[in-house]
Design a protein around this motif. Structure first.
Motif, PDB file in Angstrom:
ATOM      1  N   VAL A   1       0.846  -1.194   0.000  1.00 32.59           N
ATOM      2  CA  VAL A   1       0.000   0.000   0.000  1.00 32.59           C
ATOM      3  C   VAL A   1       0.881   1.243   0.000  1.00 32.59           C
TER       4      VAL A   1
ATOM      5  N   ARG B   1       1.220   4.677   0.960  1.00 30.22           N
ATOM      6  CA  ARG B   1       0.592   5.608   1.905  1.00 30.22           C
ATOM      7  C   ARG B   1       1.030   7.063   1.705  1.00 30.22           C
TER       8      ARG B   1
ATOM      9  N   TRP C   1      -4.636   7.810  -0.627  1.00 25.05           N
ATOM     10  CA  TRP C   1      -4.616   7.178   0.687  1.00 25.05           C
ATOM     11  C   TRP C   1      -5.060   8.167   1.762  1.00 25.05           C
TER      12      TRP C   1
ATOM     13  N   LEU D   1      -8.807   8.407   2.197  1.00 24.43           N
ATOM     14  CA  LEU D   1      -9.599   7.279   2.691  1.00 24.43           C
ATOM     15  C   LEU D   1     -10.279   7.627   4.009  1.00 24.43           C
TER      16      LEU D   1
ATOM     17  N   LEU E   1     -11.133   2.814   6.822  1.00 25.30           N
ATOM     18  CA  LEU E   1     -10.382   2.122   5.776  1.00 25.30           C
ATOM     19  C   LEU E   1      -8.873   2.292   5.965  1.00 25.30           C
ATOM     20  N   LYS E   2      -8.443   3.473   6.451  1.00 27.96           N
ATOM     21  CA  LYS E   2      -7.012   3.681   6.706  1.00 27.96           C
ATOM     22  C   LYS E   2      -6.470   2.682   7.725  1.00 27.96           C
TER      23      LYS E   2
ATOM     24  N   GLN F   1      -7.883  -2.107   1.675  1.00 20.81           N
ATOM     25  CA  GLN F   1      -7.551  -0.811   1.093  1.00 20.81           C
ATOM     26  C   GLN F   1      -7.373  -0.918  -0.417  1.00 20.81           C
TER      27      GLN F   1
ATOM     28  N   LEU G   1      -4.156   2.473  -4.881  1.00 16.79           N
ATOM     29  CA  LEU G   1      -3.316   2.528  -3.686  1.00 16.79           C
ATOM     30  C   LEU G   1      -2.161   1.534  -3.721  1.00 16.79           C
TER      31      LEU G   1
END
Length: 109
Positions: free
Chosen positions: A53, A55, A60, A63, A67-68, A75, A82
């Motif tokens: 992912v 970030r 991101w 989100l 979801l984070k 995700q 992402l």
């Protein structure tokens, strides 16, 4: 060989073009247009874990808090953009990114 990325990702396209120029039999899959299956995503999560992912993106940051704090699979399933890219599959070996280490492993001298 398969490169997973986005058609709009400069790094994914750079990796694809370099592999083609080196004469590799390579295919490209846009994960936004053709999302990963649950099995494919699970295989990548086993290989890379949370590194899969990205970030650092606005996507991101946009989100929801829920979801984070959810698993990487959730995700990426919710927003394929992402996924850190490119992900390169060479047989049973996976590579993440297009740095010097990956290039040295995949491209002839």
């Amino acid at each position: 060989m398969m490169i997973y990325g986005l058609n709009t990702c400069a790094l994914s396209q750079k990796a694809f073009k370099a592999m083609q120029a080196a004469g590799k039999d390579v295919s490209f899959r846009d994960v936004r247009a053709e999302p990963l299956s649950e099995a494919e995503l699970a295989e990548l999560i086993v290989e890379f874990g949370d590194r899969l992912v990205d970030r650092t993106t606005n996507d991101w940051r946009g989100l929801s808090d829920w979801l984070k704090h959810s698993e990487a699979e959730a995700q990426i399933a919710a927003k394929p953009k992402l996924m850190a890219r490119p992900v390169i599959r060479d047989g049973d070996t996976f590579y993440l990114g297009w740095d010097e280490t990956v290039q040295n492993a995949l491209l002839p001298d």
